[in-house]
Design an enzyme around this catalytic site. Structure first.
Site, PDB file in Angstrom:
ATOM      1  CD  GLU A  93      -2.932  -1.151   2.263  1.00  0.00           C
ATOM      2  OE1 GLU A  93      -4.052  -1.622   2.018  1.00  0.00           O
ATOM      3  OE2 GLU A  93      -2.630  -0.694   3.367  1.00  0.00           O
ATOM      4  CB  CYS A 106       2.907   7.202   3.518  1.00  0.00           C
ATOM      5  SG  CYS A 106       3.347   5.912   4.671  1.00  0.00           S
ATOM      6  CB  CYS A 113       7.364  -5.873   8.520  1.00  0.00           C
ATOM      7  SG  CYS A 113       8.736  -5.108   9.422  1.00  0.00           S
ATOM      8  CB  CYS A 117       5.964  -3.779  16.017  1.00  0.00           C
ATOM      9  SG  CYS A 117       7.633  -3.305  15.535  1.00  0.00           S
ATOM     10  CB  CYS A 120       2.786  -2.748  13.307  1.00  0.00           C
ATOM     11  SG  CYS A 120       2.997  -2.518  11.533  1.00  0.00           S
ATOM     12  CB  CYS A 351       0.233   5.256  11.367  1.00  0.00           C
ATOM     13  SG  CYS A 351       0.587   6.912  10.904  1.00  0.00           S
TER      14      CYS A 351
HETATM   15  N1  SAH Z   1       9.224  -0.196   9.772  1.00  0.00           N
HETATM   16  C1  SAH Z   1       9.430   1.196   9.903  1.00  0.00           C
HETATM   17  C2  SAH Z   1       8.591   2.007   8.950  1.00  0.00           C
HETATM   18  C3  SAH Z   1       7.183   1.575   8.765  1.00  0.00           C
HETATM   19  S1  SAH Z   1       6.118   1.688  10.194  1.00  0.00           S
HETATM   20  C4  SAH Z   1       9.212   1.641  11.320  1.00  0.00           C
HETATM   21  O1  SAH Z   1       8.697   0.874  12.128  1.00  0.00           O
HETATM   22  O2  SAH Z   1       9.598   2.761  11.625  1.00  0.00           O
HETATM   23  C5  SAH Z   1       5.820   3.431  10.198  1.00  0.00           C
HETATM   24  C6  SAH Z   1       5.187   3.984  11.472  1.00  0.00           C
HETATM   25  O3  SAH Z   1       3.845   3.508  11.648  1.00  0.00           O
HETATM   26  C7  SAH Z   1       5.969   3.571  12.707  1.00  0.00           C
HETATM   27  O4  SAH Z   1       6.336   4.663  13.504  1.00  0.00           O
HETATM   28  C8  SAH Z   1       4.993   2.724  13.409  1.00  0.00           C
HETATM   29  O5  SAH Z   1       5.189   2.779  14.731  1.00  0.00           O
HETATM   30  C9  SAH Z   1       3.652   3.298  13.017  1.00  0.00           C
HETATM   31  N2  SAH Z   1       2.580   2.362  13.321  1.00  0.00           N
HETATM   32  C10 SAH Z   1       2.613   1.028  13.167  1.00  0.00           C
HETATM   33  N3  SAH Z   1       1.454   0.462  13.595  1.00  0.00           N
HETATM   34  C11 SAH Z   1       0.681   1.472  14.029  1.00  0.00           C
HETATM   35  C12 SAH Z   1      -0.641   1.531  14.569  1.00  0.00           C
HETATM   36  N4  SAH Z   1      -1.385   0.439  14.733  1.00  0.00           N
HETATM   37  N5  SAH Z   1      -1.135   2.735  14.876  1.00  0.00           N
HETATM   38  C13 SAH Z   1      -0.399   3.857  14.691  1.00  0.00           C
HETATM   39  N6  SAH Z   1       0.844   3.862  14.193  1.00  0.00           N
HETATM   40  C14 SAH Z   1       1.388   2.688  13.856  1.00  0.00           C
HETATM   41 FE1  SF4 Z   2       7.641  -3.571  10.765  1.00  0.00          FE
HETATM   42 FE2  SF4 Z   2       5.348  -2.462  11.493  1.00  0.00          FE
HETATM   43 FE3  SF4 Z   2       7.305  -2.762  13.278  1.00  0.00          FE
HETATM   44 FE4  SF4 Z   2       7.561  -0.942  11.283  1.00  0.00          FE
HETATM   45  S1  SF4 Z   2       6.073  -0.907  12.946  1.00  0.00           S
HETATM   46  S2  SF4 Z   2       9.091  -2.416  12.011  1.00  0.00           S
HETATM   47  S3  SF4 Z   2       6.471  -2.036   9.628  1.00  0.00           S
HETATM   48  S4  SF4 Z   2       6.195  -4.413  12.224  1.00  0.00           S
END
Ligand code: SAH
Ligand code: SF4
Length: 388
Positions: A93, A106, A113, A117, A120, A351
């Site tokens: 996306e 973005c 990934c 996390c 996410c 996000c």
């Molecule tokens: N992998 C990289 C870039 C992609 S994630 C990273 O983690 O930085 C980009 C941003 O989206 C990150 O700061 C992450 O914390 C945020 N993000 C991920 N899941 C989210 C959620 N459920 N709600 C709000 N922000 C989120």
């Molecule tokens: Fe990967 Fe999502 Fe963690 Fe970014 S926030 S490192 S995209 S799992």
């Protein structure tokens, strides 16, 4: 016949080398980049100031292959999201976020990934594959062409549309995937973004967001220093090990030291720390105080991100009052703190809601590792290992 090469995957150095090897002058590479990335031209026959023979030669050797969108949605707030098919049941996306003074695209760096996390939804998808340079750039190429088309259609006063490069003034690598775990393909894409003959974006307006891949932060500082955002999310190792499992490999001490090394090369004089606000997990006054201590070590701005919930996470967004109190505590201690406005949540473009995987959700279960879970508030945080 060998397969044609996609020009979207070649930065200036690579294209110059290729064309020189075929006996052409280096300036041809710049000319070609301008046609492809600035004018958005995919048809060599239309590149009118190139000699006919040269056009024919290009036609034989190269293509300009963009991505195919399977979904194109516009939110009530103007945010636009594309879901692109990248083959083998994978989709990624990209999200365009218009604001008064800028337009931010973005984009994704991986299908899925490995960092996993627990807050996410991309992390829940498991890891499918790295995107190629051409696939990373194609998101920008396509979005720019689409936005421009819409803009021209909307004009009724006979004026020319706004200068095309201004439609997208900023690019953030904050879509799906961990960009610094796909460094080889990311680097030429970043170079094209900042290349005058391609997208010509300022280094300050191209941001790589990372969960903290320390060695690659050092490489980026050397190779193509752009703005850096670090996904901190927790102010101590204990909690960060669970929220950003990569922390087990590169703990906070090492990460903060890498941030300071990066600052010596960065186009901005601060690092952006992203901090997701999770109810009862990382949002107490004590967490704020630990964060204040971190902010004293690294020149930074803190960006608080209200958590966007999705069903499997079992986590909750901190209340608005809690976010406000947390921000005020940081600000009172002199830490520059902003709170991210949620955009595009009515089209699942906010996000963390980017879960482009269309069909094959069975992979999630296969890819998930470690079944350890800990109770947090009234949810659980699953703990995953970082894949090698
Ligand atoms: N992998 C990289 C870039 C992609 S994630 C990273 O983690 O930085 C980009 C941003 O989206 C990150 O700061 C992450 O914390 C945020 N993000 C991920 N899941 C989210 C959620 N459920 N709600 C709000 N922000 C989120
Ligand atoms: Fe990967 Fe999502 Fe963690 Fe970014 S926030 S490192 S995209 S799992």
């Amino acid at each position: 016949m060998t397969e044609k090469q996609n020009l979207l995957g070649l930065d200036l150095d690579a294209l110059t080398a290729e064309l020189q090897a075929a006996g052409h002058k280096p300036f041809r590479a710049k000319q070609l980049l301008r046609w492809v990335h600035q004018r958005g031209e995919a048809d060599f026959a239309c590149m009118s100031d190139l000699a006919k023979d040269f056009r024919a030669e290009l036609q034989n050797r190269y293509t300009v292959a963009t991505l195919t969108p399977i979904v194109d949605k516009i939110s009530s707030d103007g945010t636009r999201k594309w879901l692109f098919d990248v083959g083998d049941n994978n989709a990624i996306e990209s999200v365009f976020i218009p604001e008064d003074d800028r337009g931010t695209l973005c984009i994704s760096s991986q299908a899925g990934c490995t960092v996993a996390c627990p807050f996410c939804s991309t992390g829940y998808q498991g890891f499918n594959r790295n995107l190629t340079t051409a696939e990373i750039i194609a998101q920008l190429w396509y979005a720019r062409a689409e936005l421009l088309k819409n803009q021209s259609a909307a004009r009724t006063d006979g004026q020319l549309p706004v200068e095309p490069l201004r439609v997208i003034s900023n690019v953030v690598m904050m879509g799906m995937g961990e960009p610094l775990l796909n460094y080889r393909e990311l680097l030429p894409a970043l170079k094209l973004m900042v290349e005058d003959n391609a997208y010509g974006l300022s280094r300050r307006r191209v941001t790589v967001s990372t969960s903290g891949v320390v060695p690659m932060m050092d490489r980026l500082a050397e190779d193509c220093p752009v703005a850096l955002a670090v996904s901190l999310h927790a102010p101590n190792d204990d909690l960060r090990d669970r929220l950003v499992p990569l922390n087990k490999k590169y703990p906070l001490r090492e990460l903060l030291a890498a941030c300071n090394r990066y600052l010596a090369h960065a186009p901005r004089d601060f690092i952006t720390f992203e901090y997701i606000m999770l109810d009862g997990v990382n949002d107490s006054d004590q967490h704020a105080d630990e964060l204040i201590a971190i902010a004293k070590e690294v020149r930074c701005k803190l960006n608080l991100i209200p958590f966007n919930p999705f069903p499997q996470s079992g986590l909750k967004r901190s209340s608005n009052n809690r976010v406000r109190a947390f921000a005020e505590r940081l600000q009172a201690a002199g830490v520059i703190t902003t709170t991210r406005k949620t955009r595009g949540d009515d089209i699942d473009a906010a996000c963390g809601q980017l879960a482009g995987d269309v069909k094959d959700r069975s992979r999630i279960t296969q890819k998930r590792r470690g079944d350890e879970v800990i109770p947090v508030a009234d949810g659980v945080i699953p703990i995953y290992e970082v894949q090698k």
